[in-house]
Write a protein that holds these residues in place. Sequence first.
Motif, PDB file in Angstrom:
ATOM      1  N   ILE A  24      10.518  -7.797   0.154  1.00  0.00           N
ATOM      2  CA  ILE A  24      10.637  -6.348  -0.012  1.00  0.00           C
ATOM      3  C   ILE A  24      11.335  -6.022  -1.333  1.00  0.00           C
ATOM      4  CG2 ILE A  24      11.634  -4.228   0.933  1.00  0.00           C
ATOM      5  CD1 ILE A  24      11.389  -5.553   3.720  1.00  0.00           C
ATOM      6  N   ASP A  25      12.411  -6.730  -1.629  1.00  0.00           N
ATOM      7  CA  ASP A  25      13.106  -6.506  -2.899  1.00  0.00           C
ATOM      8  C   ASP A  25      12.159  -6.721  -4.079  1.00  0.00           C
ATOM      9  OD1 ASP A  25      15.438  -5.894  -1.604  1.00  0.00           O
ATOM     10  OD2 ASP A  25      16.421  -7.813  -2.006  1.00  0.00           O
ATOM     11  N   ASN A  26      11.372  -7.781  -4.012  1.00  0.00           N
ATOM     12  CA  ASN A  26      10.455  -8.090  -5.108  1.00  0.00           C
ATOM     13  C   ASN A  26       9.329  -7.060  -5.235  1.00  0.00           C
ATOM     14  OD1 ASN A  26      11.824 -10.363  -5.993  1.00  0.00           O
ATOM     15  ND2 ASN A  26      10.680 -11.754  -4.659  1.00  0.00           N
ATOM     16  N   LEU A  27       8.966  -6.420  -4.123  1.00  0.00           N
ATOM     17  CA  LEU A  27       7.969  -5.351  -4.193  1.00  0.00           C
ATOM     18  C   LEU A  27       8.427  -4.249  -5.139  1.00  0.00           C
ATOM     19  CD1 LEU A  27       6.584  -4.577  -0.599  1.00  0.00           C
ATOM     20  CD2 LEU A  27       5.387  -5.646  -2.510  1.00  0.00           C
ATOM     21  N   PHE A  28       9.685  -3.860  -4.989  1.00  0.00           N
ATOM     22  CA  PHE A  28      10.237  -2.813  -5.841  1.00  0.00           C
ATOM     23  C   PHE A  28      10.450  -3.317  -7.268  1.00  0.00           C
ATOM     24  CE2 PHE A  28      11.329  -1.273  -1.608  1.00  0.00           C
ATOM     25  CZ  PHE A  28      11.086   0.092  -1.723  1.00  0.00           C
ATOM     26  N   LEU A  29      11.064  -4.488  -7.388  1.00  0.00           N
ATOM     27  CA  LEU A  29      11.392  -5.004  -8.715  1.00  0.00           C
ATOM     28  C   LEU A  29      10.134  -5.276  -9.544  1.00  0.00           C
ATOM     29  CD1 LEU A  29      14.261  -7.482  -7.778  1.00  0.00           C
ATOM     30  CD2 LEU A  29      14.485  -5.263  -8.911  1.00  0.00           C
ATOM     31  N   HIS A  70       7.825   7.234   2.536  1.00  0.00           N
ATOM     32  CA  HIS A  70       7.728   5.940   3.212  1.00  0.00           C
ATOM     33  C   HIS A  70       8.467   4.859   2.429  1.00  0.00           C
ATOM     34  CE1 HIS A  70       4.990   7.793   5.924  1.00  0.00           C
ATOM     35  NE2 HIS A  70       3.936   7.755   5.137  1.00  0.00           N
ATOM     36  N   SER A  71       8.385   4.925   1.102  1.00  0.00           N
ATOM     37  CA  SER A  71       9.043   3.907   0.273  1.00  0.00           C
ATOM     38  C   SER A  71      10.561   3.985   0.406  1.00  0.00           C
ATOM     39  CB  SER A  71       8.644   4.079  -1.192  1.00  0.00           C
ATOM     40  OG  SER A  71       7.266   3.839  -1.373  1.00  0.00           O
ATOM     41  N   ARG A  72      11.096   5.203   0.428  1.00  0.00           N
ATOM     42  CA  ARG A  72      12.548   5.361   0.606  1.00  0.00           C
ATOM     43  C   ARG A  72      12.960   4.855   1.985  1.00  0.00           C
ATOM     44  NH1 ARG A  72      16.597   8.424  -1.800  1.00  0.00           N
ATOM     45  NH2 ARG A  72      18.356   8.902  -0.424  1.00  0.00           N
ATOM     46  N   ASN A  73      12.162   5.163   2.989  1.00  0.00           N
ATOM     47  CA  ASN A  73      12.474   4.698   4.334  1.00  0.00           C
ATOM     48  C   ASN A  73      12.380   3.175   4.424  1.00  0.00           C
ATOM     49  OD1 ASN A  73      12.964   7.286   5.214  1.00  0.00           O
ATOM     50  ND2 ASN A  73      10.898   7.590   6.024  1.00  0.00           N
ATOM     51  N   LEU A  74      11.426   2.589   3.714  1.00  0.00           N
ATOM     52  CA  LEU A  74      11.324   1.134   3.662  1.00  0.00           C
ATOM     53  C   LEU A  74      12.582   0.539   3.046  1.00  0.00           C
ATOM     54  CD1 LEU A  74       9.842  -1.579   3.837  1.00  0.00           C
ATOM     55  CD2 LEU A  74       8.734  -1.015   1.654  1.00  0.00           C
ATOM     56  N   ARG A  75      13.057   1.152   1.990  1.00  0.00           N
ATOM     57  CA  ARG A  75      14.286   0.680   1.333  1.00  0.00           C
ATOM     58  C   ARG A  75      15.465   0.723   2.298  1.00  0.00           C
ATOM     59  NH1 ARG A  75      17.088  -2.614  -1.486  1.00  0.00           N
ATOM     60  NH2 ARG A  75      18.886  -1.746  -2.549  1.00  0.00           N
ATOM     61  N   ARG A  76      15.565   1.791   3.091  1.00  0.00           N
ATOM     62  CA  ARG A  76      16.667   1.924   4.045  1.00  0.00           C
ATOM     63  C   ARG A  76      16.541   0.907   5.189  1.00  0.00           C
ATOM     64  NH1 ARG A  76      18.073   3.612   0.139  1.00  0.00           N
ATOM     65  NH2 ARG A  76      18.820   5.694  -0.415  1.00  0.00           N
ATOM     66  N   VAL A  77      15.336   0.679   5.654  1.00  0.00           N
ATOM     67  CA  VAL A  77      15.132  -0.320   6.710  1.00  0.00           C
ATOM     68  C   VAL A  77      15.494  -1.702   6.190  1.00  0.00           C
ATOM     69  CG1 VAL A  77      13.375  -1.502   8.104  1.00  0.00           C
ATOM     70  CG2 VAL A  77      13.412   0.991   7.998  1.00  0.00           C
ATOM     71  N   ASP A 110       0.823  -1.216   0.000  1.00  0.00           N
ATOM     72  CA  ASP A 110       0.000   0.000   0.000  1.00  0.00           C
ATOM     73  C   ASP A 110       0.852   1.258   0.000  1.00  0.00           C
ATOM     74  OD1 ASP A 110      -2.300  -1.522   0.015  1.00  0.00           O
ATOM     75  OD2 ASP A 110      -2.574  -1.400   2.201  1.00  0.00           O
ATOM     76  N   ILE A 111       1.908   1.280   0.819  1.00  0.00           N
ATOM     77  CA  ILE A 111       2.712   2.504   0.881  1.00  0.00           C
ATOM     78  C   ILE A 111       3.505   2.697  -0.406  1.00  0.00           C
ATOM     79  CG2 ILE A 111       2.862   2.503   3.402  1.00  0.00           C
ATOM     80  CD1 ILE A 111       5.729   1.515   3.183  1.00  0.00           C
ATOM     81  N   LEU A 112       3.978   1.602  -0.982  1.00  0.00           N
ATOM     82  CA  LEU A 112       4.747   1.716  -2.221  1.00  0.00           C
ATOM     83  C   LEU A 112       3.851   2.172  -3.367  1.00  0.00           C
ATOM     84  CD1 LEU A 112       7.435   1.442  -3.607  1.00  0.00           C
ATOM     85  CD2 LEU A 112       7.013  -1.004  -3.893  1.00  0.00           C
ATOM     86  N   ASP A 113       2.665   1.596  -3.459  1.00  0.00           N
ATOM     87  CA  ASP A 113       1.741   1.990  -4.532  1.00  0.00           C
ATOM     88  C   ASP A 113       1.309   3.449  -4.396  1.00  0.00           C
ATOM     89  OD1 ASP A 113       1.855  -0.502  -5.684  1.00  0.00           O
ATOM     90  OD2 ASP A 113       0.058  -1.252  -4.676  1.00  0.00           O
ATOM     91  N   LYS A 114       1.125   3.904  -3.168  1.00  0.00           N
ATOM     92  CA  LYS A 114       0.748   5.306  -2.945  1.00  0.00           C
ATOM     93  C   LYS A 114       1.873   6.239  -3.359  1.00  0.00           C
ATOM     94  CE  LYS A 114      -2.043   8.517  -1.436  1.00  0.00           C
ATOM     95  NZ  LYS A 114      -3.349   8.793  -2.104  1.00  0.00           N
ATOM     96  N   ASP A 115       3.098   5.886  -3.026  1.00  0.00           N
ATOM     97  CA  ASP A 115       4.232   6.731  -3.398  1.00  0.00           C
ATOM     98  C   ASP A 115       4.464   6.715  -4.904  1.00  0.00           C
ATOM     99  OD1 ASP A 115       4.644   7.562  -0.837  1.00  0.00           O
ATOM    100  OD2 ASP A 115       6.330   6.222  -0.424  1.00  0.00           O
TER     101      ASP A 115
END
Length: 235
Positions: free
Chosen positions: A222-227, A128-135, A111-116
């Motif tokens: 998480i990686d696959n969410l972005f890819l 939030h997406s950038r922060n998710l990537r850092r976490v 949800d946060i990635l799609d919103k961003d």
Amino acid sequence: MLGFRQMPWSSAQEQEQAPSEQLCEGVSAVVAARQGMEKPLTAVAEAFEELARGMEADGGELRLAPFSDSCALVSVLFSSLGMAFRFAEIEYVTKVNDLIGAGKSYRTLSDILDKDIQNDCVKKQGSHSRNLRRVRLGLGLIKALFEQFLDTEGTLYDAATIAYGQVCAPFHSWAIRKAVGAGMYTLPTREQLIVRLNETDFSVQKEMRRYIDASSPIIEYIDNLFLSRNISLDW
């Protein structure tokens, strides 16, 4: 240290104050509420096993609130590594706090990635997406450190240096890599880390392996969410 290009070294006053200021928010509340934190490594391993089971039960979706709570516990592991990872801890705690807050408005990581993506701010500072990537990089750094710790008989310095080189160094400038390398000399010994984690030579291996096994599908997810959204991981 988790991927930011600004210099992680700050003033001595900031080094002493920043973590406590950050930890007074969501992360500290999660840590305080969790039972068993006298054995932080065990508590983290249990949390990620529970998180992995929950993801499977939810049909492969990863809910944001339990994810953020589990990640909050990892901050204690960064703290156990001392000043060498102080700056990673500061950055990590800040990002997890943001995700804890986002959990009040968003149900899943998707949800946060799609919103961003909709708002064209995935890679924007503070999103939030950038922060998710850092976490995610923080989780990967601890996982790689544990893998090196278990696979070699070398020092914690050796394990941490290799882990940092694998996970974070590709995103850092030469100046930051050099500064981080100097900080590695302040790491505790293997024996001191085991004592700080309140484990034994035998139990620390078991609990580190539990975290590695439980965190691996979370990191991959998480990686696959972005890819899957055509967002590369080279940032």
